[in-house]
Design a protein around this motif. Structure first.
Motif, short mmCIF file in Angstrom:
data_model
loop_
_atom_site.label_atom_id
_atom_site.label_comp_id
_atom_site.label_asym_id
_atom_site.label_seq_id
_atom_site.Cartn_x
_atom_site.Cartn_y
_atom_site.Cartn_z
N ALA A 83 31.25 32.97 67.86
CA ALA A 83 31.00 34.32 67.10
C ALA A 83 29.94 34.31 66.14
O ALA A 83 29.20 35.23 65.84
CB ALA A 83 32.47 34.59 66.54
N ASN A 115 26.54 34.67 67.74
CA ASN A 115 26.15 35.86 68.34
C ASN A 115 25.42 36.80 67.18
O ASN A 115 24.98 37.78 67.35
CB ASN A 115 27.26 36.60 68.68
CG ASN A 115 27.99 35.91 70.04
OD1 ASN A 115 27.04 35.56 70.79
ND2 ASN A 115 29.16 36.36 70.24
N GLU A 153 34.06 40.39 64.60
CA GLU A 153 34.37 39.35 65.60
C GLU A 153 34.44 38.00 65.04
O GLU A 153 35.29 37.28 65.31
CB GLU A 153 33.71 39.46 66.86
CG GLU A 153 33.88 40.89 67.69
CD GLU A 153 32.72 40.73 68.69
OE1 GLU A 153 31.71 40.13 68.79
OE2 GLU A 153 32.77 41.78 69.35
N ARG A 154 33.37 37.72 64.22
CA ARG A 154 33.39 36.48 63.45
C ARG A 154 34.70 36.28 62.56
O ARG A 154 35.10 35.21 62.78
CB ARG A 154 32.01 36.11 62.95
CG ARG A 154 31.91 34.85 62.37
CD ARG A 154 30.74 34.51 61.27
NE ARG A 154 30.67 33.18 61.14
CZ ARG A 154 31.33 32.73 60.19
NH1 ARG A 154 32.41 33.35 59.19
NH2 ARG A 154 31.10 31.32 59.64
#
Length: 488
Positions: free
Chosen positions: A324, A327, A370-371
């Protein structure tokens, strides 16, 4: 004046080296946390009272005791010294379908690791195209055939290590599947030993109950004869009939326990109950281990598959944070192609080389969310790991106390059996001397049979709790897969 080629190369060389160094640096970088295994537990005890009671120094001679800090070697079920049990466990390991499924799942996970590793290497493909086209550029429009054919190479530099973290995540998942296999192996061996002991216990109890019923039947016959002679009342006859009827109710549950254990053993061996019948067992075939090795809590955490599963899950969560995080950064890729192209009567070789850079600018906060979700997932996995460790300590503590209480109950039952045996002997002597009736002797026999039945149940509990202790300690199941592969 033309510039000197050597001077140009000399000036360009540092730039080339710097560019290559930057690419290699980026390719070696992996953002996100580097996984570190949780530190070992500082606890040195499970239950100090039970450990002291079962220790060599505190336990009376002849009773079960433990060696705290000593690890089990070899197959744990061999401690019961039953060759028939050894053969049955081996048969179950070879035929159990849950182990077959766990092995296939592990191979599937290993293939996923290999698939993830493929992203770390250049992707070489091949393309071809053919067709017919009309050209309008020329003075006279023409129709011609065309084709292109050639290879293409794409390479993701993985500048921030997203692909490496995915490989790490898949490797942790493969570890998780390996420990699931070990957990299935541990559960299987524990179930086989437990069911074999339950079968032996049912046989022993049924034998004792049948003797008890035979005694009840003799007692009833004597009471009926005494009633005919007028020395007893109908109430005595009714009591004797009631006792026989009540004791008969003991047999069906024991028969069900015996049959269920046989069926369970067949299923554990990968067979239907009608296709294969497990061998019979008797309690006399087993030896209760007098000395049970018990590893320290800090060592046991590396010997239980469920703890190692939780650790592998934690490793996966750590790698997910790295994925994550990667990304959030740009992706750098290289591509090259070489093609032979032709149109009409002309052809040419075409090549190309390109570098690409793509990264997020605005995504509405999706990637950061998301992280954060991955970070929270890691925290949840860490808490789950700690809970698994604590529960495992509790299971060992429970079984240690169970063995401790079994020993106390066994001593009480031995005293009860001894008293019943003495009462029977005295009543037999008194009857031989004409001092009491045969009914008193039969009552003493009945009390002895009931005490014997209680002793069988206590002995069964000792065996079963010892099995549970071996399983709670991990049963030497970690590494069985490597041993299986090495033996092939």
């Amino acid at each position: 004046m033309k510039p000197n080629a050597f001077v140009l190369n000399r000036h360009l060389f540092p730039a080339k080296v710097g560019a290559v160094s930057a690419v290699l640096f980026l390719a070696a970088c992996a953002v996100g946390p580097d996984y570190k295994a949780p530190s070992a537990s500082l606890s040195q005890h499970y239950d100090q009272q039970a450990e002291q009671r079962l220790g060599v120094a505190g336990n009376p001679p002849g009773e079960q005791h433990i060696d705290l800090g000593k690890k089990l070697n070899g197959d744990w079920w061999s401690a019961f010294h039953s060759p028939k049990l050894d053969q049955l466990v081996r048969r179950a390991i070879d035929g159990n379908l849950e182990l077959v499924a766990a092995d296939a799942t592990l191979r599937q996970a290993a293939s996923s690791v290999a698939a993830a590793e493929g992203a770390l290497y250049p992707q070489v493909g091949f393309g071809a195209q053919a067709g017919r086209q009309r050209v309008h550029v020329a003075a006279d429009p023409s129709v011609a055939n065309f084709y292109t054919v050639g290879p293409q190479v794409d390479f993701d530099l993985d500048a921030f290590g997203g692909n490496k973290r995915r490989v790490e995540q898949q490797e942790a998942f493969a570890d998780l599947q390996k420990h699931r296999y070990e957990a299935a192996y541990l559960t299987l061996t524990g179930d086989v030993a437990s069911q074999a002991l339950l079968l032996a216990s049912a046989n022993a109890q049924m034998e004792a109950v049948e003797k008890l019923l035979a005694n009840d039947a003799r007692n009833l016959e004597l009471v009926r004869m005494a009633h005919l002679n007028g020395s007893t009342t109908q109430i005595d006859v009714s009591l004797a009939e009631t006792r026989l009827a009540q004791d008969r109710t003991l047999l069906p549950p024991l028969a069900q326990q015996r049959d269920s254990a046989r069926h369970a053993l067949s299923i554990l061996a990968g067979k239907g109950p009608a296709d294969w019948i497990a061998p019979d067992f008797a309690l006399a075939e087993f030896v209760l281990p007098a000395n049970v090795p018990v590893s320290l809590p800090s060592e046991m955490a590396h010997d239980r598959p469920d703890i190692l599963q939780a650790e592998a899950d934690l490793h996966m969560a750590s790698a997910a944070v790295g994925v994550a995080t990667a990304n959030l950064y740009p992706h750098v890729s290289l591509s090259a192609s070489l093609a032979q192209a032709a149109s009409g009567n002309g052809g040419a070789a075409l090549w190309g080389f390109a570098a690409g850079l793509a990264g997020p600018i605005f995504d509405g906060g999706t990637l950061r969310a998301e992280r954060q979700a991955a970070v929270d997932g890691y925290k949840a996995s860490f808490a789950g790991y700690q809970q698994t460790v604590i529960k495992s300590f509790g299971q060992v503590a429970d079984t240690l106390q169970a063995i401790n209480h079994d020993a106390q109950e066994n001593q009480a039952q031995q005293d009860a059996l001894g008293a019943a045996e003495t009462s029977l002997r005295l009543n037999q002597q008194a009857y031989a001397q004409g001092e009491n009736s045969i009914l008193q002797v039969l009552e003493a026999e009945r009390a002895y049979e009931q005490a014997l039945l209680g002793q069988i149940r206590v002995k069964t509990a000792q065996y079963l709790d010892t099995v549970r202790l071996f399983v709670a300690l991990g049963g030497n199941s970690v590494g069985v897969l490597e041993q299986k592969v090495a033996s092939r």
